[in-house]
Design a protein around this motif. Structure first.
Motif, PDB file in Angstrom:
ATOM      1  N   THR A  50       0.302   0.513   5.444  1.00 41.14           N
ATOM      2  CA  THR A  50      -0.922   1.308   5.562  1.00 41.14           C
ATOM      3  C   THR A  50      -2.103   0.421   5.933  1.00 41.14           C
ATOM      4  N   SER A  54      -3.905   1.154   9.397  1.00 40.29           N
ATOM      5  CA  SER A  54      -5.295   1.606   9.307  1.00 40.29           C
ATOM      6  C   SER A  54      -6.250   0.603   9.949  1.00 40.29           C
ATOM      7  N   TRP A  70      -8.063  10.007   5.271  1.00 42.85           N
ATOM      8  CA  TRP A  70      -7.400   9.409   6.427  1.00 42.85           C
ATOM      9  C   TRP A  70      -6.404   8.337   5.981  1.00 42.85           C
ATOM     10  N   LEU A  71      -6.813   7.473   5.054  1.00 36.41           N
ATOM     11  CA  LEU A  71      -5.923   6.427   4.528  1.00 36.41           C
ATOM     12  C   LEU A  71      -4.722   7.023   3.802  1.00 36.41           C
ATOM     13  N   ILE A  74      -2.182   8.274   6.183  1.00 39.50           N
ATOM     14  CA  ILE A  74      -1.376   7.180   6.742  1.00 39.50           C
ATOM     15  C   ILE A  74      -0.329   6.741   5.721  1.00 39.50           C
TER      16      ILE A  74
END
Length: 180
Positions: A50, A54, A70-71, A74
């Motif tokens: 991640t 990212s 968003w993180l 992922i």
């Protein structure tokens, strides 16, 4: 400096701003991966993956205020990829259940339904949608997008899971659920 400012700095190439952002949510990423994978080693691998993905894609964040979402998205994607590679279901061990119970206050869960019940009585897809919707407070639309399913399917999964939980509360702890 707030999240939005840090995201904008990170998008402009400020590695320190990115590192501060990532470290702020690293524990959430780990917990998410652990829920999906049931293994601390695999969860740590997902945290690393991640971080890599990212960092490479930070410029694609359109709404900096949703950086955490968003993180997490992922991390979920990386976790699902790892599960696909394994070609098997997550094994919900007693250690995992204890870990999850410590993470989320049980006062948020109605009556006699505990987090352990949630995990024991829901299918993998139902667990997924419930965790996204209530643990991470993600809308059902976002959860469906993250899971790669139509919105209607996401709503059906959520409805079915909530119905099972309601039945569990009404029937008490002594009765088992049917799988559907």
């Amino acid at each position: 400096m707030g999240i939005i400012e840090r995201v904008k700095k990170a998008q402009q190439g400020d590695e320190q701003a990115y590192l501060e952002l990532f470290q702020q949510y690293e524990a959430d990423i780990y917990r998410t991966a652990y829920v999906y994978l049931g293994s601390s080693e695999d969860a740590l691998d997902v945290v690393q993956e991640t971080a890599y993905k990212s960092y490479k894609a930070i410029a694609t964040v359109k709404e900096p205020q949703y950086f955490k979402t968003w993180l997490i998205q992922i991390a979920i994607g990386c976790s699902i990829d790892m599960l696909r590679k394994r070609k098997k279901e997550v094994q919900w061990s007693p250690d995992l259940l204890d870990h999850l119970a410590a993470v989320k206050d049980e006062e948020d869960i109605p009556l006699s339904v505990s987090l352990r019940d949630l995990i024991d009585y829901l299918t993998a897809e139902e667990k997924h949608v419930i965790l996204l919707r209530f643990y991470y407070d993600i809308t059902i639309r976002e959860a469906a997008e993250m899971m790669g399913i139509p919105l209607g399917t996401g709503k059906t999964l959520l409805y079915r899971a909530l119905k099972k939980l309601r039945m569990r509360v009404e029937e008490g702890d002594s009765r088992e659920f049917k799988s559907n």
